[in-house]
Design an enzyme around this catalytic site. Structure first.
Site, mmCIF file in Angstrom:
data_model
loop_
_atom_site.group_PDB
_atom_site.id
_atom_site.type_symbol
_atom_site.label_atom_id
_atom_site.label_comp_id
_atom_site.label_asym_id
_atom_site.label_seq_id
_atom_site.Cartn_x
_atom_site.Cartn_y
_atom_site.Cartn_z
ATOM 1 N N GLU A 1 3.213 2.101 2.294
ATOM 2 C CA GLU A 1 3.870 2.433 3.572
ATOM 3 C C GLU A 1 5.306 1.925 3.553
ATOM 4 O OE1 GLU A 1 1.566 0.991 6.872
ATOM 5 O OE2 GLU A 1 -0.025 2.466 6.537
ATOM 6 N N LYS B 1 16.546 36.256 -12.478
ATOM 7 C CA LYS B 1 15.703 35.217 -13.086
ATOM 8 C C LYS B 1 14.218 35.538 -12.992
ATOM 9 C CE LYS B 1 15.448 30.878 -11.086
ATOM 10 N NZ LYS B 1 16.074 29.569 -10.834
ATOM 11 N N ASP C 1 0.816 -1.229 0.000
ATOM 12 C CA ASP C 1 0.000 0.000 0.000
ATOM 13 C C ASP C 1 0.846 1.274 0.000
ATOM 14 O OD1 ASP C 1 1.034 -0.027 2.531
ATOM 15 O OD2 ASP C 1 -0.886 0.064 3.580
ATOM 16 N N ARG D 1 10.663 33.311 -13.715
ATOM 17 C CA ARG D 1 10.141 31.990 -14.104
ATOM 18 C C ARG D 1 8.973 32.177 -15.059
ATOM 19 N NH1 ARG D 1 11.991 27.158 -13.054
ATOM 20 N NH2 ARG D 1 13.449 27.045 -11.328
ATOM 21 N N ARG E 1 12.884 25.284 -0.608
ATOM 22 C CA ARG E 1 12.534 26.393 -1.507
ATOM 23 C C ARG E 1 11.175 27.009 -1.173
ATOM 24 N NH1 ARG E 1 14.115 23.180 -6.864
ATOM 25 N NH2 ARG E 1 13.572 21.517 -5.418
HETATM 26 C C1 R5P Z 1 16.092 27.852 -7.006
HETATM 27 O O1 R5P Z 1 16.063 29.058 -6.802
HETATM 28 C C2 R5P Z 1 17.358 27.072 -7.017
HETATM 29 O O2 R5P Z 1 18.436 27.805 -6.512
HETATM 30 C C3 R5P Z 1 17.697 26.555 -8.416
HETATM 31 O O3 R5P Z 1 18.038 27.648 -9.252
HETATM 32 C C4 R5P Z 1 16.541 25.815 -9.016
HETATM 33 O O4 R5P Z 1 16.038 24.865 -8.129
HETATM 34 C C5 R5P Z 1 16.947 25.150 -10.313
HETATM 35 O O5 R5P Z 1 15.801 24.570 -10.871
HETATM 36 P P1 R5P Z 1 15.782 24.085 -12.367
HETATM 37 O O6 R5P Z 1 16.967 23.196 -12.579
HETATM 38 O O7 R5P Z 1 14.480 23.341 -12.478
HETATM 39 O O8 R5P Z 1 15.802 25.284 -13.247
#
Ligand code: R5P
Length: 296
Positions: A36, A193, A34, A195, A93
């Site tokens: 566990e 960066k 299951d 996203r 994170r």
């Molecule tokens: C997030 O801010 C971490 O420092 C890495 O930049 C992130 O986890 C990298 O993720 P990925 O390889 O999916 O771009």
């Protein structure tokens, strides 16, 4: 002193034990139909100080439960002192409630680990950003070690003639990029960066970045999908870098991460064995052994 390796850190446990000339004890882990988790610890641990290693990457939930169960098994078997060594700390994170209705995930994990029977925790380059100090999250002592020197040593020894410039792919990476640069005696630049999706990122340089004739060493804490590293490699090449090397502490490597980074032009992609993977060429065993000598 005894060293116990969970399913995610067995090889690393053996290496640490060799550095310390300590005995390894087996932690067996399997799954019930299951889902566990079943754990059993073999060997005499009564009265001994034990370091239990378990990385929390890839299947973080299973790995975390395995760690909690193994800690209880070792305590139940009468060990004297129990140090939890978590080379990769999952959930770090989510260190804020970014949107209404979200949990503070790392706070929840910290509570579980603080109440699992460990006397102390060691971790490596935990993703600390909004929370600046790991100790603010845990109610037992925690030491956050850094692999920056080991990463710099790897590149210095292997590429003594290279003219490096260290590149941090985003603001959060400055803490790792700057340490590696200092150890290498090199300059560093940091991108910013945005996203655009779970595996799609856009990077921007702050000001004008010229990498002409240099080898860009892109340094980040985690490679997950590889999107961040790949974009940083492309940016570095278009800013004039002669070649690009990519290095991380934690090679979580989801799906095609390695191929994504290589096809963006990185000649080399390496990480440490905080997460055991085909690119784990840098061992953190000496770092962990050094810390365990102090605490066990
Ligand atoms: C997030 O801010 C971490 O420092 C890495 O930049 C992130 O986890 C990298 O993720 P990925 O390889 O999916 O771009």
């Amino acid at each position: 002193m005894l060293i116990a390796g969970g399913s995610q850190s067995r090889e690393l446990a053996k290496k640490v034990a060799r550095h310390l000339e300590a005995k390894v004890i087996d932690v067996m882990c399997s799954k019930f139909p299951d889902g566990e988790i079943y754990v059993r610890v073999f060997g005499e641990v009564g009265g001994e100080g034990v370091a239990l290693l378990q990385s929390l990457a890839r299947s973080p939930n299973d790995n975390l439960v395995e760690l909690l169960l193994a800690a209880d098994a070792l305590r139940g078997a009468g060990c004297r002192d129990l140090i939890g060594v978590i080379p990769y700390m999952a959930y770090a994170r989510q260190d804020a409630r970014f949107n209404p209705g979200e949990p503070l995930s790392i706070g929840v994990v910290a509570k579980l680990l603080s109440n699992a029977g460990f006397s102390r925790l060691l971790t490596v380059d935990m993703h600390l950003h909004r929370v600046k100090n790991a100790a603010d999250l845990f109610s037992i002592p925690i030491v956050n070690l850094t692999a920056a020197k080991l990463i710099a040593d790897f590149f210095r020894k292997r590429y003594p003639d290279e003219s490096f410039i260290v590149v941090g792919p985003d603001e959060e990476s400055e803490q790792w990029a700057s340490k590696v640069a200092r150890e290498l005696g090199a300059d560093y630049v940091i991108f910013t960066k945005e996203r655009a999706g779970p595996s799609e990122v856009r990077l921007k340089a702050i000001g004008e970045v010229k990498l002409d004739g240099k080898t860009a060493l892109v340094v980040d804490d985690i490679i997950s999908t590889g999107g961040t590293m790949a974009e940083a490699a492309r940016k570095a090449l278009s800013a004039g870098a002669e070649k690009v090397f990519a290095a991380c502490v934690h090679p979580v490597l989801v799906g095609q991460a390695y191929q994504t980074i290589s096809s963006a032009g990185a000649e080399l992609v390496v990480g440490t064995d905080s997460v055991e993977s085909p690119i784990s060429k840098i061992s953190i065993a000496p770092l962990l052994a050094g810390a365990l000598r102090l605490y066990l």
